[in-house]
Design a protein around this motif. Structure first.
Motif, PDB file in Angstrom:
ATOM      1  N   ARG A 165      -2.012   1.912  -4.375  1.00 29.93           N
ATOM      2  CA  ARG A 165      -2.066   2.087  -5.830  1.00 29.93           C
ATOM      3  C   ARG A 165      -0.666   2.158  -6.437  1.00 29.93           C
ATOM      4  O   ARG A 165      -0.516   2.341  -7.644  1.00 29.93           O
ATOM      5  CB  ARG A 165      -2.854   3.352  -6.182  1.00 29.93           C
ATOM      6  CG  ARG A 165      -4.296   3.320  -5.678  1.00 29.93           C
ATOM      7  CD  ARG A 165      -5.072   4.553  -6.096  1.00 29.93           C
ATOM      8  NE  ARG A 165      -5.202   4.630  -7.545  1.00 29.93           N
ATOM      9  CZ  ARG A 165      -6.162   4.020  -8.237  1.00 29.93           C
ATOM     10  NH1 ARG A 165      -7.062   3.274  -7.604  1.00 29.93           N
ATOM     11  NH2 ARG A 165      -6.238   4.149  -9.543  1.00 29.93           N
ATOM     12  N   ASP A 166       0.368   2.033  -5.580  1.00 30.52           N
ATOM     13  CA  ASP A 166       1.734   2.028  -6.083  1.00 30.52           C
ATOM     14  C   ASP A 166       2.629   1.304  -5.078  1.00 30.52           C
ATOM     15  O   ASP A 166       2.177   0.882  -4.002  1.00 30.52           O
ATOM     16  CB  ASP A 166       2.247   3.448  -6.342  1.00 30.52           C
ATOM     17  CG  ASP A 166       2.213   4.339  -5.099  1.00 30.52           C
ATOM     18  OD1 ASP A 166       2.341   3.810  -3.965  1.00 30.52           O
ATOM     19  OD2 ASP A 166       2.061   5.561  -5.256  1.00 30.52           O
ATOM     20  N   TYR A 167       3.905   1.168  -5.421  1.00 32.03           N
ATOM     21  CA  TYR A 167       4.850   0.399  -4.611  1.00 32.03           C
ATOM     22  C   TYR A 167       4.998   0.957  -3.196  1.00 32.03           C
ATOM     23  O   TYR A 167       4.954   0.208  -2.216  1.00 32.03           O
ATOM     24  CB  TYR A 167       6.210   0.377  -5.308  1.00 32.03           C
ATOM     25  CG  TYR A 167       7.326  -0.161  -4.446  1.00 32.03           C
ATOM     26  CD1 TYR A 167       7.489  -1.530  -4.268  1.00 32.03           C
ATOM     27  CD2 TYR A 167       8.207   0.703  -3.796  1.00 32.03           C
ATOM     28  CE1 TYR A 167       8.501  -2.040  -3.466  1.00 32.03           C
ATOM     29  CE2 TYR A 167       9.221   0.204  -2.993  1.00 32.03           C
ATOM     30  CZ  TYR A 167       9.368  -1.163  -2.837  1.00 32.03           C
ATOM     31  OH  TYR A 167      10.364  -1.649  -2.024  1.00 32.03           O
ATOM     32  N   TYR A 170       2.016   0.372  -1.065  1.00 36.33           N
ATOM     33  CA  TYR A 170       1.941  -1.057  -0.755  1.00 36.33           C
ATOM     34  C   TYR A 170       2.886  -1.417   0.390  1.00 36.33           C
ATOM     35  O   TYR A 170       2.514  -2.139   1.314  1.00 36.33           O
ATOM     36  CB  TYR A 170       2.290  -1.839  -2.015  1.00 36.33           C
ATOM     37  CG  TYR A 170       2.233  -3.345  -1.882  1.00 36.33           C
ATOM     38  CD1 TYR A 170       1.027  -4.028  -1.964  1.00 36.33           C
ATOM     39  CD2 TYR A 170       3.396  -4.096  -1.716  1.00 36.33           C
ATOM     40  CE1 TYR A 170       0.972  -5.416  -1.870  1.00 36.33           C
ATOM     41  CE2 TYR A 170       3.355  -5.473  -1.617  1.00 36.33           C
ATOM     42  CZ  TYR A 170       2.137  -6.131  -1.700  1.00 36.33           C
ATOM     43  OH  TYR A 170       2.091  -7.503  -1.596  1.00 36.33           O
ATOM     44  N   TRP A 196      -0.538  -4.016 -11.138  1.00 33.08           N
ATOM     45  CA  TRP A 196      -1.759  -3.249 -10.981  1.00 33.08           C
ATOM     46  C   TRP A 196      -2.887  -4.132 -11.502  1.00 33.08           C
ATOM     47  O   TRP A 196      -2.985  -4.400 -12.704  1.00 33.08           O
ATOM     48  CB  TRP A 196      -1.690  -1.948 -11.768  1.00 33.08           C
ATOM     49  CG  TRP A 196      -0.745  -0.937 -11.216  1.00 33.08           C
ATOM     50  CD1 TRP A 196      -1.033   0.085 -10.365  1.00 33.08           C
ATOM     51  CD2 TRP A 196       0.664  -0.817 -11.493  1.00 33.08           C
ATOM     52  NE1 TRP A 196       0.093   0.837 -10.087  1.00 33.08           N
ATOM     53  CE2 TRP A 196       1.145   0.306 -10.772  1.00 33.08           C
ATOM     54  CE3 TRP A 196       1.570  -1.539 -12.283  1.00 33.08           C
ATOM     55  CZ2 TRP A 196       2.479   0.701 -10.819  1.00 33.08           C
ATOM     56  CZ3 TRP A 196       2.896  -1.144 -12.329  1.00 33.08           C
ATOM     57  CH2 TRP A 196       3.341  -0.036 -11.604  1.00 33.08           C
ATOM     58  N   SER A 207      -6.264  -3.856  -2.369  1.00 33.75           N
ATOM     59  CA  SER A 207      -5.565  -2.869  -3.185  1.00 33.75           C
ATOM     60  C   SER A 207      -5.531  -3.215  -4.667  1.00 33.75           C
ATOM     61  O   SER A 207      -5.637  -4.378  -5.065  1.00 33.75           O
ATOM     62  CB  SER A 207      -4.124  -2.731  -2.686  1.00 33.75           C
ATOM     63  OG  SER A 207      -3.448  -3.976  -2.790  1.00 33.75           O
ATOM     64  N   TYR A 209      -2.717  -2.281  -6.389  1.00 33.99           N
ATOM     65  CA  TYR A 209      -1.319  -2.682  -6.549  1.00 33.99           C
ATOM     66  C   TYR A 209      -1.016  -3.848  -5.616  1.00 33.99           C
ATOM     67  O   TYR A 209      -1.343  -3.813  -4.419  1.00 33.99           O
ATOM     68  CB  TYR A 209      -0.377  -1.519  -6.229  1.00 33.99           C
ATOM     69  CG  TYR A 209       1.078  -1.818  -6.535  1.00 33.99           C
ATOM     70  CD1 TYR A 209       1.608  -1.561  -7.783  1.00 33.99           C
ATOM     71  CD2 TYR A 209       1.915  -2.385  -5.569  1.00 33.99           C
ATOM     72  CE1 TYR A 209       2.939  -1.847  -8.078  1.00 33.99           C
ATOM     73  CE2 TYR A 209       3.230  -2.683  -5.854  1.00 33.99           C
ATOM     74  CZ  TYR A 209       3.746  -2.404  -7.107  1.00 33.99           C
ATOM     75  OH  TYR A 209       5.057  -2.702  -7.397  1.00 33.99           O
ATOM     76  N   ILE A 254      11.540   5.476 -13.939  1.00 37.52           N
ATOM     77  CA  ILE A 254      10.156   5.018 -13.982  1.00 37.52           C
ATOM     78  C   ILE A 254       9.266   6.140 -14.524  1.00 37.52           C
ATOM     79  O   ILE A 254       8.398   5.925 -15.376  1.00 37.52           O
ATOM     80  CB  ILE A 254       9.677   4.584 -12.580  1.00 37.52           C
ATOM     81  CG1 ILE A 254      10.434   3.324 -12.132  1.00 37.52           C
ATOM     82  CG2 ILE A 254       8.171   4.314 -12.582  1.00 37.52           C
ATOM     83  CD1 ILE A 254      10.151   2.909 -10.697  1.00 37.52           C
ATOM     84  N   TRP A 258       6.845   6.024 -17.861  1.00 38.82           N
ATOM     85  CA  TRP A 258       5.414   6.332 -17.753  1.00 38.82           C
ATOM     86  C   TRP A 258       5.021   7.468 -18.709  1.00 38.82           C
ATOM     87  O   TRP A 258       3.975   7.418 -19.351  1.00 38.82           O
ATOM     88  CB  TRP A 258       5.067   6.727 -16.318  1.00 38.82           C
ATOM     89  CG  TRP A 258       5.038   5.559 -15.375  1.00 38.82           C
ATOM     90  CD1 TRP A 258       5.132   4.233 -15.697  1.00 38.82           C
ATOM     91  CD2 TRP A 258       4.883   5.618 -13.960  1.00 38.82           C
ATOM     92  NE1 TRP A 258       5.062   3.457 -14.562  1.00 38.82           N
ATOM     93  CE2 TRP A 258       4.910   4.278 -13.475  1.00 38.82           C
ATOM     94  CE3 TRP A 258       4.746   6.651 -13.046  1.00 38.82           C
ATOM     95  CZ2 TRP A 258       4.790   3.962 -12.126  1.00 38.82           C
ATOM     96  CZ3 TRP A 258       4.615   6.343 -11.697  1.00 38.82           C
ATOM     97  CH2 TRP A 258       4.634   5.006 -11.246  1.00 38.82           C
ATOM     98  N   GLN A 282       5.253  -4.465 -13.466  1.00 38.29           N
ATOM     99  CA  GLN A 282       6.601  -3.902 -13.528  1.00 38.29           C
ATOM    100  C   GLN A 282       7.576  -4.909 -12.942  1.00 38.29           C
ATOM    101  O   GLN A 282       7.262  -5.625 -11.984  1.00 38.29           O
ATOM    102  CB  GLN A 282       6.699  -2.584 -12.760  1.00 38.29           C
ATOM    103  CG  GLN A 282       6.408  -2.697 -11.282  1.00 38.29           C
ATOM    104  CD  GLN A 282       6.465  -1.371 -10.527  1.00 38.29           C
ATOM    105  OE1 GLN A 282       6.211  -1.338  -9.332  1.00 38.29           O
ATOM    106  NE2 GLN A 282       6.791  -0.279 -11.184  1.00 38.29           N
ATOM    107  N   GLU A 293       8.340  -2.264 -17.911  1.00 37.04           N
ATOM    108  CA  GLU A 293       6.934  -2.328 -17.530  1.00 37.04           C
ATOM    109  C   GLU A 293       6.135  -2.873 -18.700  1.00 37.04           C
ATOM    110  O   GLU A 293       6.462  -2.628 -19.869  1.00 37.04           O
ATOM    111  CB  GLU A 293       6.420  -0.943 -17.150  1.00 37.04           C
ATOM    112  CG  GLU A 293       4.986  -0.959 -16.656  1.00 37.04           C
ATOM    113  CD  GLU A 293       4.562   0.335 -15.985  1.00 37.04           C
ATOM    114  OE1 GLU A 293       3.441   0.801 -16.287  1.00 37.04           O
ATOM    115  OE2 GLU A 293       5.337   0.879 -15.158  1.00 37.04           O
TER     116      GLU A 293
END
Length: 301
Positions: A165-167, A170, A196, A207, A209, A254, A258, A282, A293
């Motif tokens: 769900r994020d870098y 991943y 995303w 996933s 992401y 970041i 957000w 992003q 982003e």
């Protein structure tokens, strides 16, 4: 030598290699940059990067050569000499071993290939040890630039993860070298992005992401193993761009963007959020331009 000192020494060698990539580089020169003996410098370099210094240098030179062959009409021998290979034959063998096809054929077809784009080891170490981002603990960004952009109908070449769900999730699932493949795509409309995906684009067991690069609808080059090529409809994206920052602080930046987005009301621009219209994305964090982003929106009727 403790871990941090070793990582700093390796980054000094990485910096030296980058600054002298078109010159002969000896282990003694790298040791001088590291501040340790040649034997010890070579050992810690391989221990931390996974490659010997000269394997690393060769891969970096081959990547530079591949980008020249992709973007310029140059003779293979001239490119070989520019990147410190002393013969056409030696360069061709090394290129084919690294990328799976000879340089002449690559320059004619330019399929996506796995470039070698290493991270700076100390920058990565520092980022991973800064701790998690807690929005309430971060200062407010002074200025955030907001604009609306139009994305045309296009395709995206992407690689999916499993549950990420994020870098960071991943990278744990698929590795951190996907960007190197995406950066090789000659037909790219824009630079590679982390995305995303909306629910409609997520395959079962994959996933949210992903990483990908947008290409024209007419793209018909190779799709690497493990990658997908999907079509995206035209859309409008609201882009948020923060102030320039120190590269070491990218996680903080970041978090600040957000936090800003969570409080932002797109209706002041005449839009609503439309998360199913397109992937939120992003750009690679680069301090000189601020964190960027984008999120999909639709005009308010």
């Amino acid at each position: 030598m403790n871990q941090v000192e070793g990582i700093r020494a390796v980054q000094r060698m990485q910096d030296y290699i980058e600054d002298h990539i078109s010159e002969e580089i000896t282990l003694k020169q790298l040791a001088n940059a590291a501040g340790y003996s040649p034997w010890h410098s070579g050992r810690i370099f391989k221990e931390i990067t996974g490659r010997t210094p000269f394997d690393y240098i060769r891969a970096l030179r081959l990547t530079g050569a591949a980008l020249v062959l992709r973007d310029e009409e140059r003779k293979v021998i001239d490119v070989a000499l520019d990147f410190v290979f002393d013969s056409h034959e030696g360069f061709t063998r090394a290129f084919a071993k690294e990328f799976g096809l000879p340089p002449k054929r690559y320059s004619q077809n330019t399929p996506p290939i796995q470039l070698f784009m290493p991270e700076k080891v100390f920058d990565t170490f520092r980022a991973l040890h800064k701790g998690g981002m807690t929005m309430s603990e971060k200062k407010t960004t002074k200025t955030v630039f907001v604009q609306i952009i139009e994305r045309p109908s296009r395709k995206v070449l992407l690689k999916r993860g499993i549950k990420a769900r994020d870098y960071f999730g991943y990278c744990e699932e698929v590795g951190c070298d996907v960007w190197s493949m995406l950066s090789s795509v000659k037909e790219a409309i824009y630079e590679p992005i982390g995305m995303w995906l909306p629910e409609s684009l997520i395959k079962d067991g994959t996933s949210q992401y992903v990483q990908g690069v947008e290409v024209p609808l007419a793209y018909n080059n190779a799709v690497p193993d493990g990658y997908d090529l999907i079509e995206l409809p035209p859309c409008q994206m609201m882009v948020f761009q923060g102030e320039p920052y120190n590269d070491d602080d990218f996680m903080d930046e970041i978090g600040e963007i957000w936090q800003h987005i969570e409080k932002f009301d797109p209706k002041i621009y005449g839009f609503n959020w439309e998360p199913e219209a397109a992937p939120r994305f992003q750009l690679a964090p680069m301090g000189y331009r601020g964190y960027i982003e984008a999120r999909p929106v639709v005009a308010v009727n």
